[in-house]
Motif scaffolding. Structure first.
Motif, PDB file in Angstrom:
ATOM      1  N   TYR A 134      76.215  50.965   6.474  1.00 25.25           N
ATOM      2  CA  TYR A 134      77.506  50.530   5.911  1.00 25.25           C
ATOM      3  C   TYR A 134      77.828  49.113   6.373  1.00 25.25           C
ATOM      4  O   TYR A 134      77.179  48.597   7.287  1.00 25.25           O
ATOM      5  N   VAL A 135      78.821  48.503   5.735  1.00 27.42           N
ATOM      6  CA  VAL A 135      79.350  47.224   6.227  1.00 27.42           C
ATOM      7  C   VAL A 135      80.778  47.469   6.713  1.00 27.42           C
ATOM      8  O   VAL A 135      81.430  48.432   6.295  1.00 27.42           O
ATOM      9  N   SER A 136      81.229  46.596   7.594  1.00 27.63           N
ATOM     10  CA  SER A 136      82.501  46.855   8.274  1.00 27.63           C
ATOM     11  C   SER A 136      83.687  46.941   7.329  1.00 27.63           C
ATOM     12  O   SER A 136      84.670  47.614   7.627  1.00 27.63           O
ATOM     13  N   SER A 137      83.619  46.263   6.200  1.00 28.71           N
ATOM     14  CA  SER A 137      84.785  46.268   5.298  1.00 28.71           C
ATOM     15  C   SER A 137      84.695  47.366   4.243  1.00 28.71           C
ATOM     16  O   SER A 137      85.539  47.429   3.354  1.00 28.71           O
ATOM     17  N   ASP A 138      83.674  48.239   4.339  1.00 26.26           N
ATOM     18  CA  ASP A 138      83.499  49.288   3.336  1.00 26.26           C
ATOM     19  C   ASP A 138      84.554  50.381   3.540  1.00 26.26           C
ATOM     20  O   ASP A 138      84.476  51.170   4.483  1.00 26.26           O
TER      21      ASP A 138
ATOM     22  N   SER B 109      65.621  36.368   1.639  1.00 34.41           N
ATOM     23  CA  SER B 109      64.789  37.558   1.405  1.00 34.41           C
ATOM     24  C   SER B 109      65.658  38.812   1.428  1.00 34.41           C
ATOM     25  O   SER B 109      65.270  39.846   0.924  1.00 34.41           O
ATOM     26  N   ASN B 110      66.839  38.705   2.028  1.00 34.54           N
ATOM     27  CA  ASN B 110      67.789  39.821   1.983  1.00 34.54           C
ATOM     28  C   ASN B 110      69.197  39.292   2.264  1.00 34.54           C
ATOM     29  O   ASN B 110      69.365  38.336   3.024  1.00 34.54           O
ATOM     30  N   THR B 111      70.173  39.899   1.616  1.00 35.60           N
ATOM     31  CA  THR B 111      71.572  39.536   1.876  1.00 35.60           C
ATOM     32  C   THR B 111      72.390  40.814   2.050  1.00 35.60           C
ATOM     33  O   THR B 111      72.033  41.865   1.516  1.00 35.60           O
ATOM     34  N   VAL B 112      73.476  40.691   2.811  1.00 38.23           N
ATOM     35  CA  VAL B 112      74.416  41.798   2.972  1.00 38.23           C
ATOM     36  C   VAL B 112      75.817  41.237   2.765  1.00 38.23           C
ATOM     37  O   VAL B 112      76.180  40.231   3.388  1.00 38.23           O
ATOM     38  N   VAL B 113      76.559  41.863   1.880  1.00 38.91           N
ATOM     39  CA  VAL B 113      77.949  41.436   1.659  1.00 38.91           C
ATOM     40  C   VAL B 113      78.819  42.076   2.732  1.00 38.91           C
ATOM     41  O   VAL B 113      78.928  43.293   2.812  1.00 38.91           O
ATOM     42  N   VAL B 114      79.406  41.253   3.591  1.00 37.15           N
ATOM     43  CA  VAL B 114      80.253  41.758   4.671  1.00 37.15           C
ATOM     44  C   VAL B 114      81.674  41.971   4.145  1.00 37.15           C
ATOM     45  O   VAL B 114      82.286  43.014   4.372  1.00 37.15           O
ATOM     46  N   GLU B 115      82.200  40.992   3.457  1.00 33.00           N
ATOM     47  CA  GLU B 115      83.522  41.106   2.833  1.00 33.00           C
ATOM     48  C   GLU B 115      83.403  40.578   1.417  1.00 33.00           C
ATOM     49  O   GLU B 115      83.072  39.419   1.218  1.00 33.00           O
TER      50      GLU B 115
END
Lengths: 172, 155
Positions: A134-138, B109-115
């Motif tokens: 998960y991500v923190s804002s989920d 090569s990879n991304t993660v959307v945090v906000e």
């Protein structure tokens, strides 16, 4: 990190369910574990007092991040536990540490683009692999935690409506 | 009472002091160039892999590029991310893992959307305040402070 509400609920769920197996943990002690789960979130003091400001005061690079690690949980649990009566300190420390550790483990499951979590095991300088759950804002994580906590609360009240196990040591 | 306050202060002080060590130690043990190194010596790290957290400035989905700003103690660094355009809006926060190229470009090569967007941050703060209140209300439902001995005692 997961939001503080999720940390607190996760500690509540784990410790309440543990109390179904062990009479050592009752509601009185579960709430102390819930408070322990706040410890890693003390890094958010940085929202109020910027780390750069502290760095300038100390004349050295500084990070609030140490609070969100095994070091922070171990020491801050001790700093709080001393305010309990001598007979309860060990148990209070255990609950605070368990609550804090549950928050660290939850954060260790958070997503990182390189599949390694942060240095939460500090003073051990390793980044454990993360399953990127998960991500923190989920918000879905918080909703799931609320629903599970309500379920656990309901089961707990059915199992033991009002009474709590008596204190095993006299209160000074 | 003095002893309790002293022990507690010493323990918290050790955590604060470890904050100095932590900051230096994670920098030394990170396999990637720091944000400060990206700001001051970007050219020396071309070809290396990196992991950065950045605020999204703009997205061009047609050309699969994004502009992000990474905050560092040496000032902000603006980077052009190519290869991935995840579902994020300008103002959101993103993690990018990829390889550094010339002209401040990261091939992701990879991304993660945090906000996903700016408002995510506000909801996180609200949930955190709710969590702190829940823990404190639950705690003081079972315990109280004895001000004479400065200790927590059962209600």
């Amino acid at each position: 990190m997961a939001d503080l509400l999720t940390h607190v609920l996760f500690a509540y769920i784990l410790l309440t369910a543990s109390g179904w197996i062990s009479s050592w943990i009752d509601r009185r002690w579960v709430v102390i574990g819930m408070c322990g789960s706040i410890i890693p979130d003390l890094v958010k003091v940085g929202w109020l007092l910027d780390a750069d400001t502290v760095s300038a005061l100390l004349h050295a690079p500084f990070s609030w991040g140490a609070f969100g690690t095994l070091t922070g949980v171990t020491l801050v649990s001790g700093a709080v536990a001393v305010f309990f009566k001598p007979g309860f300190r060990t148990k209070a420390y255990s609950m605070l540490f368990l609550g804090g550790s549950s928050a660290l483990v939850l954060d260790g499951l958070r997503a990182y683009a390189d599949y390694y979590s942060n240095f939460w095991l500090y003073p051990f300088l390793i980044r454990p692999p993360t399953p990127n759950l998960y991500v923190s804002s989920d918000i879905r994580v918080s909703v799931f935690a609320v629903l599970l906590a309500v379920f656990v609360f309901t089961v707990d009240r059915i199992r033991q409506p009002t009474t709590e196990t008596p204190l095993t040591k006299p209160e000074g | 009472m003095i002893r309790k306050l002293l022990v507690s202060t010493v323990l918290v002080s050790i955590v604060l002091i470890s904050g100095v060590h932590y900051d230096a130690a994670i920098g030394r043990h990170s396999p990637y160039p720091s944000d400060e190194q990206l700001a001051t010596e970007y050219g020396e790290h071309i070809g290396e892999q990196t992991l950065v957290f950045g605020d999204v400035n703009s997205i061009d989905r047609a050309n699969e590029t994004m502009s992000i700003t990474v905050d560092s103690d040496e000032g902000p660094v603006t980077l052009r991310v190519t290869g991935e355009t995840p579902p994020v809006r300008p103002g959101g926060v993103i993690q990018v893992f990829g390889t550094l190229h010339e002209n401040h470009e990261i091939k992701a090569s990879n991304t993660v959307v945090v906000e996903r967007e700016t408002t995510s941050r506000a909801s996180k703060i609200l949930l955190s305040v709710a969590g702190a209140l829940l823990a404190l209300i639950a705690f003081f439902g079972h315990w109280r402070i004895n001000w004479e001995t400065v200790s927590f005692v059962r209600r």
